[in-house]
Design an enzyme around this catalytic site. Sequence first.
Site, PDB file in Angstrom:
ATOM      1  N   CYS A 111       2.937  -3.156   4.208  1.00  0.00           N
ATOM      2  CA  CYS A 111       2.124  -1.988   4.564  1.00  0.00           C
ATOM      3  C   CYS A 111       2.841  -1.286   5.712  1.00  0.00           C
ATOM      4  O   CYS A 111       3.999  -1.599   5.994  1.00  0.00           O
ATOM      5  CB  CYS A 111       0.684  -2.368   4.890  1.00  0.00           C
ATOM      6  SG  CYS A 111       0.397  -3.310   6.400  1.00  0.00           S
ATOM      7  N   HIS A 156      10.555 -24.059   8.968  1.00  0.00           N
ATOM      8  CA  HIS A 156       9.593 -24.802   9.780  1.00  0.00           C
ATOM      9  C   HIS A 156       8.154 -24.666   9.296  1.00  0.00           C
ATOM     10  O   HIS A 156       7.372 -25.608   9.454  1.00  0.00           O
ATOM     11  CB  HIS A 156       9.663 -24.350  11.240  1.00  0.00           C
ATOM     12  CG  HIS A 156      10.914 -24.773  11.926  1.00  0.00           C
ATOM     13  ND1 HIS A 156      10.995 -24.826  13.298  1.00  0.00           N
ATOM     14  CD2 HIS A 156      12.122 -25.161  11.465  1.00  0.00           C
ATOM     15  CE1 HIS A 156      12.216 -25.228  13.647  1.00  0.00           C
ATOM     16  NE2 HIS A 156      12.914 -25.431  12.546  1.00  0.00           N
ATOM     17  N   ASP A 173       0.861  -1.179   0.000  1.00  0.00           N
ATOM     18  CA  ASP A 173       0.000   0.000   0.000  1.00  0.00           C
ATOM     19  C   ASP A 173       0.900   1.232   0.000  1.00  0.00           C
ATOM     20  O   ASP A 173       2.124   1.126  -0.139  1.00  0.00           O
ATOM     21  CB  ASP A 173      -0.982  -0.033   1.170  1.00  0.00           C
ATOM     22  CG  ASP A 173      -0.342   0.198   2.538  1.00  0.00           C
ATOM     23  OD1 ASP A 173       0.905   0.283   2.642  1.00  0.00           O
ATOM     24  OD2 ASP A 173      -1.095   0.280   3.528  1.00  0.00           O
ATOM     25  N   THR A 176       2.521  -1.392   9.035  1.00  0.00           N
ATOM     26  CA  THR A 176       2.928  -2.295  10.117  1.00  0.00           C
ATOM     27  C   THR A 176       3.150  -3.724   9.630  1.00  0.00           C
ATOM     28  O   THR A 176       3.743  -4.526  10.348  1.00  0.00           O
ATOM     29  CB  THR A 176       1.851  -2.361  11.213  1.00  0.00           C
ATOM     30  OG1 THR A 176       0.650  -2.891  10.634  1.00  0.00           O
ATOM     31  CG2 THR A 176       1.599  -0.991  11.832  1.00  0.00           C
ATOM     32  N   HIS A 215       8.325 -31.076  10.299  1.00  0.00           N
ATOM     33  CA  HIS A 215       7.716 -29.782   9.990  1.00  0.00           C
ATOM     34  C   HIS A 215       6.636 -29.930   8.922  1.00  0.00           C
ATOM     35  O   HIS A 215       5.637 -29.219   8.949  1.00  0.00           O
ATOM     36  CB  HIS A 215       8.785 -28.783   9.562  1.00  0.00           C
ATOM     37  CG  HIS A 215       9.889 -28.663  10.569  1.00  0.00           C
ATOM     38  ND1 HIS A 215       9.687 -28.146  11.830  1.00  0.00           N
ATOM     39  CD2 HIS A 215      11.183 -29.040  10.518  1.00  0.00           C
ATOM     40  CE1 HIS A 215      10.821 -28.197  12.514  1.00  0.00           C
ATOM     41  NE2 HIS A 215      11.739 -28.742  11.735  1.00  0.00           N
ATOM     42  N   GLY A 246      -2.077  -5.560   8.663  1.00  0.00           N
ATOM     43  CA  GLY A 246      -3.282  -5.627   7.826  1.00  0.00           C
ATOM     44  C   GLY A 246      -3.074  -6.379   6.535  1.00  0.00           C
ATOM     45  O   GLY A 246      -3.911  -7.197   6.122  1.00  0.00           O
ATOM     46  N   ARG A 263       3.454 -30.888  10.516  1.00  0.00           N
ATOM     47  CA  ARG A 263       2.813 -29.751  11.193  1.00  0.00           C
ATOM     48  C   ARG A 263       2.168 -28.798  10.185  1.00  0.00           C
ATOM     49  O   ARG A 263       1.060 -28.307  10.418  1.00  0.00           O
ATOM     50  CB  ARG A 263       3.843 -29.038  12.057  1.00  0.00           C
ATOM     51  CG  ARG A 263       4.298 -29.926  13.199  1.00  0.00           C
ATOM     52  CD  ARG A 263       5.508 -29.409  13.894  1.00  0.00           C
ATOM     53  NE  ARG A 263       5.926 -30.351  14.936  1.00  0.00           N
ATOM     54  CZ  ARG A 263       7.125 -30.402  15.437  1.00  0.00           C
ATOM     55  NH1 ARG A 263       8.069 -29.570  15.018  1.00  0.00           N
ATOM     56  NH2 ARG A 263       7.426 -31.287  16.366  1.00  0.00           N
TER      57      ARG A 263
END
Length: 149
Positions: free
Chosen positions: A65, A98, A8, A67, A133, A70, A136
Amino acid sequence: MKIAIGADHGGFGLKGTIITHLEEKGHEVIDLGSYNTDSVDYPEFGEKVAMAVKNKEVDRGIVICGTGLGISISANKVPGIRAALVSETFSARMSIEHNNANILALGARVTGPDLALEIVDVWTEARFLGDRHERRVNKIIDIENKYSK
């Protein structure tokens, strides 16, 4: 490696820095926007990159973005996507080794460009370890399949 990247307005500057770096390292980069600092909505770019990964148009994706929160949440709404929000190199490596993450999410306002490039390098060089892994990751896929019907 072929990598889709999207951001963004908050991640636009870091996106350009990462594209240049990846291309210098020999990666093919597909820029899915945004293309300037005008205000836009991060979910659109998280989805574009996620769909490119899901449709196997690219090997992996990077979303950015302000942070990273989002846009990573948005990308993770697409079935088959494992977007990992990373702010240091250890988690970058573990997200691949992993968790077999197929999208790296970064926060341009919380991770400086030098660290972001280190994270990108570790992430692109890491390989999934498989073995326990894989079991999982398959359980993650089972959860996804259970709730996306």
